[in-house]
Design an enzyme around this catalytic site. Structure first.
Site, PDB file in Angstrom:
ATOM      1  N   LYS A   1     -13.519   2.388 -26.875  1.00  0.00           N
ATOM      2  CA  LYS A   1     -13.674   3.039 -28.180  1.00  0.00           C
ATOM      3  C   LYS A   1     -13.356   1.971 -29.221  1.00  0.00           C
ATOM      4  CE  LYS A   1     -12.837   5.612 -31.847  1.00  0.00           C
ATOM      5  NZ  LYS A   1     -12.760   4.410 -32.709  1.00  0.00           N
TER       6      LYS A   1
ATOM      7  N   SER B   1      -1.542   2.300 -33.788  1.00  0.00           N
ATOM      8  CA  SER B   1      -0.331   2.699 -34.512  1.00  0.00           C
ATOM      9  C   SER B   1       0.489   3.715 -33.716  1.00  0.00           C
ATOM     10  CB  SER B   1      -0.724   3.297 -35.861  1.00  0.00           C
ATOM     11  OG  SER B   1      -1.460   4.472 -35.638  1.00  0.00           O
TER      12      SER B   1
ATOM     13  N   GLU C   1       0.315   0.132 -26.359  1.00  0.00           N
ATOM     14  CA  GLU C   1       0.714  -1.063 -27.121  1.00  0.00           C
ATOM     15  C   GLU C   1       0.733  -0.645 -28.579  1.00  0.00           C
ATOM     16  OE1 GLU C   1       1.669  -3.726 -25.732  1.00  0.00           O
ATOM     17  OE2 GLU C   1       0.555  -4.059 -23.883  1.00  0.00           O
TER      18      GLU C   1
ATOM     19  N   CYS D   1       0.522  -7.007 -34.630  1.00  0.00           N
ATOM     20  CA  CYS D   1       1.586  -6.105 -34.166  1.00  0.00           C
ATOM     21  C   CYS D   1       2.869  -6.874 -33.902  1.00  0.00           C
ATOM     22  CB  CYS D   1       1.140  -5.370 -32.921  1.00  0.00           C
ATOM     23  SG  CYS D   1       0.510  -6.489 -31.668  1.00  0.00           S
TER      24      CYS D   1
ATOM     25  N   GLU E   1       6.971  -0.781 -40.441  1.00  0.00           N
ATOM     26  CA  GLU E   1       5.950  -1.815 -40.216  1.00  0.00           C
ATOM     27  C   GLU E   1       5.004  -1.850 -41.417  1.00  0.00           C
ATOM     28  OE1 GLU E   1       2.858  -1.080 -37.264  1.00  0.00           O
ATOM     29  OE2 GLU E   1       3.150  -3.117 -36.534  1.00  0.00           O
TER      30      GLU E   1
HETATM   31  P1  NAD Z   1      -4.858   3.268 -35.456  1.00  0.00           P
HETATM   32  O1  NAD Z   1      -3.835   3.933 -34.624  1.00  0.00           O
HETATM   33  O2  NAD Z   1      -5.210   3.860 -36.745  1.00  0.00           O
HETATM   34  O3  NAD Z   1      -6.239   3.143 -34.671  1.00  0.00           O
HETATM   35  C1  NAD Z   1      -6.350   2.500 -33.419  1.00  0.00           C
HETATM   36  C2  NAD Z   1      -7.547   3.067 -32.681  1.00  0.00           C
HETATM   37  O4  NAD Z   1      -7.290   4.440 -32.382  1.00  0.00           O
HETATM   38  C3  NAD Z   1      -8.859   3.040 -33.474  1.00  0.00           C
HETATM   39  O5  NAD Z   1      -9.918   2.733 -32.586  1.00  0.00           O
HETATM   40  C4  NAD Z   1      -8.984   4.483 -33.955  1.00  0.00           C
HETATM   41  O6  NAD Z   1     -10.303   4.871 -34.154  1.00  0.00           O
HETATM   42  C5  NAD Z   1      -8.391   5.236 -32.778  1.00  0.00           C
HETATM   43  N1  NAD Z   1      -7.869   6.571 -33.108  1.00  0.00           N
HETATM   44  C6  NAD Z   1      -7.368   7.008 -34.298  1.00  0.00           C
HETATM   45  N2  NAD Z   1      -6.968   8.302 -34.175  1.00  0.00           N
HETATM   46  C7  NAD Z   1      -7.212   8.673 -32.897  1.00  0.00           C
HETATM   47  C8  NAD Z   1      -6.990   9.869 -32.151  1.00  0.00           C
HETATM   48  N3  NAD Z   1      -6.433  10.940 -32.704  1.00  0.00           N
HETATM   49  N4  NAD Z   1      -7.343   9.893 -30.858  1.00  0.00           N
HETATM   50  C9  NAD Z   1      -7.887   8.815 -30.255  1.00  0.00           C
HETATM   51  N5  NAD Z   1      -8.122   7.652 -30.904  1.00  0.00           N
HETATM   52  C10 NAD Z   1      -7.780   7.572 -32.205  1.00  0.00           C
HETATM   53  O7  NAD Z   1      -4.342   1.771 -35.590  1.00  0.00           O
HETATM   54  P2  NAD Z   1      -5.000   0.614 -36.443  1.00  0.00           P
HETATM   55  O8  NAD Z   1      -4.746   0.924 -37.879  1.00  0.00           O
HETATM   56  O9  NAD Z   1      -6.396   0.362 -35.994  1.00  0.00           O
HETATM   57  O10 NAD Z   1      -4.122  -0.646 -35.979  1.00  0.00           O
HETATM   58  C11 NAD Z   1      -2.914  -0.944 -36.579  1.00  0.00           C
HETATM   59  C12 NAD Z   1      -1.746  -0.554 -35.699  1.00  0.00           C
HETATM   60  O11 NAD Z   1      -1.945  -1.017 -34.378  1.00  0.00           O
HETATM   61  C13 NAD Z   1      -0.441  -1.179 -36.126  1.00  0.00           C
HETATM   62  O12 NAD Z   1       0.587  -0.223 -36.060  1.00  0.00           O
HETATM   63  C14 NAD Z   1      -0.194  -2.278 -35.109  1.00  0.00           C
HETATM   64  O13 NAD Z   1       1.130  -2.646 -34.953  1.00  0.00           O
HETATM   65  C15 NAD Z   1      -0.787  -1.702 -33.887  1.00  0.00           C
HETATM   66  N6  NAD Z   1      -1.207  -2.759 -32.959  1.00  0.00           N
HETATM   67  C16 NAD Z   1      -0.485  -2.965 -31.811  1.00  0.00           C
HETATM   68  C17 NAD Z   1      -0.826  -3.986 -30.940  1.00  0.00           C
HETATM   69  C18 NAD Z   1      -0.063  -4.226 -29.669  1.00  0.00           C
HETATM   70  O14 NAD Z   1      -0.574  -4.883 -28.781  1.00  0.00           O
HETATM   71  N7  NAD Z   1       1.167  -3.731 -29.542  1.00  0.00           N
HETATM   72  C19 NAD Z   1      -1.917  -4.802 -31.226  1.00  0.00           C
HETATM   73  C20 NAD Z   1      -2.634  -4.560 -32.398  1.00  0.00           C
HETATM   74  C21 NAD Z   1      -2.274  -3.526 -33.256  1.00  0.00           C
END
Ligand code: NAD
Length: 479
Positions: A174, A228, A249, A283, A380
């Site tokens: 996705k 997130s 993650e 992250c 964060e």
């Molecule tokens: P996000 O949680 O908004 O989205 C991540 C993914 O989840 C996207 O593809 C989004 O479309 C999908 N998504 C959103 N709502 C969903 C739901 N209800 N069900 C299923 N999928 C859903 O995060 P973001 O804004 O894209 O990324 C930023 C966050 O990601 C930050 O908090 C960052 O720390 C974290 N992050 C963590 C790592 C790690 O390896 N630990 C790496 C990169 C980013």
């Protein structure tokens, strides 16, 4: 970049949808392309295709050496499209061209690395005495749903896709709706490597719609989520309904501990890479720097001097500071910076969005006189914002570093090996860097504790997130 319309990849076909999403360039907020917005029907087709592929045994019946050559072919194809992919990723994501190319190079490395393990997934034999023979097998999980964030879409996708395929799983990726195009290029490369239909599917759609739909499906055997904390928690609740195992993650609020004997150049390089790389949208960013009080002013002043010399611009120009992903993200960062000032943190440099620029540019920011309980030291930010906190003792530094809900990474800067080892043991984090932020690589296990999530990606250990152990116990007659 042209304004091409991009498609989803389901069961070996590139398919359009009735609805489309427009992708904006963070550097200008102008449209760069459109992409088909996957519907629940598309998701269902992808789930069925992946299920069929996983159940057919197509990926596992042949000798594992076939998967080795297939994954190496994928790596070759990725390297062949890396320059084109980097231009597209740079435009849609805002990151520098150099870092966008780095993502494709890293993606190729993940496939090479896990290709090397695809024929070494070996069980153990367990002695049970006479009358029995016992051993373990590693079966693939089946259908792996992998939900990818926008900050490093290509390398994060490859991080879980490569070991999943190495272990014989079928995958649905996705993609993130803000930055999905680089992944289309990645999957084009994967297709060219002779990937069977259904083994890799790519869907771009709204997270709360198509993402949530797939995460609650009983057709998936595993969910790998990077993103997130609130989204991760929502997915975990859905997964619990079907008892689907997850790798999570999530976010971080990682701290570097800087002691008086630390090498000054190593500190500055690590601050530049740790919190200003990718506009701080990492992250595992160094979002807090804990500095011994005796050198606090000296270190903060030299960081500010460095930051004030940073180039700022669109990713194509390879500046130090690039735009953040969206206008919404910029507003969120700006709001947190204003609350920090209301709580008493002092702006040493930056502190607000850069006016007069068309895109989503945040001034690289350093806050001084931050105390551990302030929101800027707890939440964060996911932007180019560093919080500098003073400490007096090693004990206090560890307590501050461990004093958030997160635990992704941490760093220790000192020439004293005993101090480095003492601190490393006590820091509550999945990975500790000594004297270089982001030391390590695709070979080193990565993941968090607390709200940073669980499960490990990267390294040999990650492969075992993509298999299940089966024990085979055999009764032998006549002994
Ligand atoms: P996000 O949680 O908004 O989205 C991540 C993914 O989840 C996207 O593809 C989004 O479309 C999908 N998504 C959103 N709502 C969903 C739901 N209800 N069900 C299923 N999928 C859903 O995060 P973001 O804004 O894209 O990324 C930023 C966050 O990601 C930050 O908090 C960052 O720390 C974290 N992050 C963590 C790592 C790690 O390896 N630990 C790496 C990169 C980013």
């Amino acid at each position: 970049m042209n304004s091409r319309h991009w498609l989803n990849y389901i069961d070996g076909q590139w398919v359009d949808s009735e609805q489309r999403l427009t992708i904006l360039a963070p550097a200008t907020n102008q449209p760069v392309a459109t992409i088909a917005q996957a519907s629940e029907g598309d998701a269902e087709r992808a789930l069925n295709a992946a299920r069929r592929c996983a159940d057919s045994g197509e990926l596992t019946h042949a000798r594992p050496a076939h998967r080795v050559t297939w994954l190496l072919r994928i790596a070759e194809e990725i390297r062949a499209i890396a320059d084109e992919g980097a231009r597209i990723l740079c435009a849609e994501n805002g990151k520098t061209l150099r870092d966008a190319k780095g993502e494709f190079d890293e993606a190729a490395r993940y496939f090479e690395y896990y290709a090397g393990m695809a024929d070494k997934i070996e069980g153990t034999s367990i002695p049970l005495g006479n009358g029995y023979m016992d051993f373990t097998l590693y079966d693939p999980m089946g259908v792996s749903l992998q939900i990818v964030p926008w900050n490093f879409p290509v390398s994060i996708c490859a991080r879980s896709l490569a070991p999943a395929l190495a272990a014989g799983n079928a995958v649905i990726v996705k993609s993130p709706e803000l930055s999905p195009l680089g992944l289309c290029v990645l999957v084009e490369a994967i297709e060219r490597a002779g990937t069977p239909p259904g083994a890799v599917n790519l869907l771009c759609g709204r997270g709360r719609e198509v993402g949530a739909y797939m995460a609650s499906s009983n057709k998936v055997d595993q969910i790998v989520f990077t993103g997130s904390v609130p989204t991760g928690q929502t997915i975990l609740r859905s997964a619990a309904e079907n008892a689907v195992p997850c790798v999570m993650e999530l976010g971080g609020k990682s701290a570097a501990l800087v002691f008086p004997d630390a090498d000054r150049e190593q500190i500055l390089t690590s601050v530049r890479d740790g919190i200003f790389f990718n506009a701080g949208q990492v992250c595992s960013a160094m979002s807090r720097i804990l500095i011994h009080r005796s050198i606090y002013d000296e270190i903060v002043n030299s960081i500010v001097e460095m930051v004030d010399g940073f180039s700022i611009g669109a990713g194509e120009e390879n500046p130090v500071i690039t735009p953040v992903i969206s206008a919404g993200q910029l507003t969120g960062i700006d709001v947190l910076c204003h609350s920090a000032q209301e709580e008493g943190a002092v702006v040493a440099t930056g502190g607000e969005r850069l006016s007069g620029m068309a895109g989503n540019f945040m001034a690289p920011t350093v806050f001084r006189d931050v105390t551990p309980e302030m929101s800027i030291a707890q939440i964060e930010v996911f932007g180019p914002v560093l919080a500098a906190i003073a400490f007096d003792t090693e004990e206090e530094a560890i307590a501050i570093a461990n004093g958030t809900e997160f635990g992704l990474v941490a760093g220790v800067f000192t020439q004293d090996l005993n101090r480095a080892l003492r601190c490393s043991r006590r820091l509550r984090a999945g990975q500790v860097f000594v004297n270089e932020w982001y030391a390590g690589g695709i070979e080193t296990p990565f993941g968090g504790v607390g709200l940073s999530g669980y499960g490990r990606e990267k390294g040999q250990e990650a492969l075992y997130s993509y298999v299940r152990t089966k024990n085979l116990a055999i009764r032998i007659k006549g002994e």
